[in-house]
Design a protein around this motif. Structure first.
Motif, short mmCIF file in Angstrom:
data_model
loop_
_atom_site.label_atom_id
_atom_site.label_comp_id
_atom_site.label_asym_id
_atom_site.label_seq_id
_atom_site.Cartn_x
_atom_site.Cartn_y
_atom_site.Cartn_z
N CYS A 138 20.14 50.20 71.87
CA CYS A 138 19.54 50.60 72.15
C CYS A 138 17.20 49.98 71.70
O CYS A 138 17.29 49.05 71.14
N ALA A 139 16.60 50.77 71.25
CA ALA A 139 14.96 50.78 70.63
C ALA A 139 15.19 50.36 68.61
O ALA A 139 16.44 51.25 68.31
N LEU A 140 14.52 49.62 68.20
CA LEU A 140 14.24 49.59 67.16
C LEU A 140 12.99 50.06 66.55
O LEU A 140 12.11 49.05 67.24
N LEU A 141 13.41 50.86 65.27
CA LEU A 141 11.88 51.72 64.82
C LEU A 141 12.16 51.82 63.14
O LEU A 141 12.39 52.97 62.89
N THR A 153 18.52 62.38 73.21
CA THR A 153 17.19 61.27 72.93
C THR A 153 18.20 61.20 71.37
O THR A 153 18.57 62.81 70.55
N PHE A 213 19.23 59.17 67.70
CA PHE A 213 18.48 58.93 66.31
C PHE A 213 19.94 57.97 65.40
O PHE A 213 20.55 58.71 64.90
N THR A 217 10.73 61.55 74.85
CA THR A 217 10.05 61.91 73.61
C THR A 217 9.46 60.42 73.51
O THR A 217 9.12 59.67 72.76
N LEU A 263 15.41 53.17 62.38
CA LEU A 263 15.46 54.02 63.49
C LEU A 263 16.20 53.11 65.07
O LEU A 263 15.63 52.97 65.46
N ALA A 264 17.40 52.87 64.76
CA ALA A 264 17.68 53.02 66.93
C ALA A 264 18.04 54.35 67.28
O ALA A 264 18.58 55.79 67.52
N ILE A 265 17.43 54.20 68.48
CA ILE A 265 16.88 54.99 69.39
C ILE A 265 17.58 54.58 70.81
O ILE A 265 17.15 53.92 71.13
#
Lengths: 332, 332
Positions: free
Chosen positions: B34-37, A136, A138, B136, A45-47
């Motif tokens: 983005c962050a990746l998760l 936010t 995703f 979030t 997931l890119a967040i």
């Protein structure tokens, strides 16, 4: 939830629930303590999260339908800059009062964009307070395909999607800094209020581009983020930076400041190897978004050398630009 | 980011980056678009978002360290209510000005809690504006193990973790609605300002509890969410609802309203089959969080019957309670 906020159920929760049960298999949407979401198999997931505040990111009298669009657009733009495919978003907002017409228009703008990119509302929070919007978002992307800021290579071309500067030109017209005719004013205003996130271009550039980001604070400041993270320098041809016909009708010095330090563009700035030029142009044609080459990445020259942008004119002569202090709407 | 907001880098981005590189393998944290998760293999991400607004969710003069704690705690409480294991969070906030001492204390409270539950800051946004905090939070849970609101079964016991009402009692003391001695006042204030999310209990209840949620708006309103989503009724023994020794020193009528309609408790309310009583008690002992049985779930009696709570005293006699209009701090 305040009882007066039952309106929010009508404009958000129901549309969200319908969208979730349709589109996200196995996901749990609005109505529980959490939503459940998974990236596609093998992806991450890119967040990204962005907060929009009245008076700072938009005028108090902004068209609420346009505000709904822009609230999600600036977040989708971050997904585009990673090459991620939109999947879902959460929306938290505080409102001074629950105004039915305002909420109807805001949610129309929000969901029209969400539906265009297959991005479902899966959770949220609403409260009373000064107008503040927090999304936010995703997306899904293979980690090795993500367009990161730290991947620019010496020799890469620097590319820009679309044109730059119209949003800042529109802000200047609204502020009375300069004027334009009715048609150009409408062009500028549309750029300011309804940026189109370059989601399809970001996806098309996976495996082609090296580094990418989206331009929210102006080319001069944002390109520097790529340079710092990649530890490289850039040379940019100021005259090659793409601008609209409307912007070309403003004085040259204003054109330059709007394109280089304007902010709120939400175009992609990316780097790609010279050998990939045909592929980059094909990607742009495929998604019908113009792409323009504006410069080159180079290695640092010594241990004391710092990441920086060297500005040039079309003849290749160095320019010294003073871009500091040119504030834009999106000031943080 | 405003230049004055460079303080924020110091208090948030650096600690976040350090935490991310330590804890989340393959993830990309602060510093890109983005962050990746990813959730763990075979699990999904549980996602929840909450916005806290000054004057509505906290007093303007609140201790910033306690505010940092509570901002994340109310979000972790949503993960606890799903039985999800905390993984990461994003923080977006607007601030009237960048006050170094305030930011230092706020971030201390935030990160102390984040580190206790292994939850890393992976992204965010900061802007000027009226004080507004939006988190979030992301946890990991097997979808079939998630503690949903719609899974209560007729015959289930209804359970509560910890004690209820202290936070609302503390709000009443601050508002001058009633008074307490210094020691009880400190107990109430701690409950109001520093709720402890029941993360470990939520995880321990996976595979044991049927339905669960966290109590943020008061038992009477929140339990109804489980009943409506599960299409069942409840009978609750008002005298069995657990309360602290400090709360027992307030007048009985105030005790009752604080425990049943108090809000801001952030305890778990969950249902579990009668056969699982020993397991529920063992789960509570394992994580050192008291659990108390307060009632029973039953089926609707007819097609016209609606989900509702029947209140009883310890002798089993029905009570008619007037809980409407008892406002609490977390009013939406």
């Amino acid at each position: 939830m305040l009882s007066e906020f039952s309106l929010i159920d009508r404009f958000f929760a129901r549309r969200a629930a319908a969208a979730s049960s349709r589109a996200i298999e196995g996901a749990l949407g609005i109505g529980d303590d959490c939503a459940l979401l998974a990236p596609r198999p093998g992806e991450m997931l890119a967040i990204s999260t962005d907060m929009l505040v009245e008076g700072r990111h938009f005028f108090p009298d902004v068209d609420p339908e346009a505000l709904g669009h822009k609230t999600l657009a600036v977040n989708l733009s971050d997904l585009a800059a990673m090459g991620a495919e939109p999947q879902a978003f959460t929306l938290a907002f505080s409102l001074p009062k629950a105004d039915e017409a305002w909420l109807a228009a805001f949610s129309d703008g929000l969901f029209a964009l969400a539906e265009r990119y297959g991005c479902d509302l899966i959770g949220g929070d609403t409260t009373g307070g000064p107008l503040n919007l927090c999304v936010t978002v995703f997306g899904s992307v293979k980690p090795q395909a993500a367009l990161r800021r730290d991947a620019a290579q010496p020799g890469d071309d620097i590319w820009i999607s679309g044109t730059l500067g119209d949003a800042r030109a529109g802000l200047g017209v609204q502020r009375g800094e300069w004027s334009a005719d009715a048609s150009d004013t409408a062009t500028f205003r549309r750029a300011l209020e309804r940026p189109e996130p370059r989601v399809f271009l970001g996806i098309a550039l996976r495996g082609i581009a090296h580094a990418a980001l989206d331009l929210s604070d102006g080319l001069a400041g944002d390109l520097l983020h790529i340079l710092e993270r990649s530890n490289v320098r850039a040379t940019v041809d100021v005259d090659a930076v793409p601008r609209s016909a409307a912007l070309r009708r403003l004085p040259p010095e204003i054109q330059q400041r709007c394109t280089l330090a304007g902010g709120d563009d939400y175009e992609l700035c990316f780097t790609a190897p010279v050998a990939a030029r045909a592929k980059v142009e094909a990607a742009g044609r495929e998604v019908a978004i113009p792409v323009t080459r504006i410069g080159t990445i180079s290695a640092l020259q010594s241990a004391a050398d710092r990441p920086a942008i060297g500005w040039r004119n079309a003849a290749g002569a160095p320019l010294t630009l003073t871009l500091q202090g040119f504030d834009h709407f999106h000031a943080d």
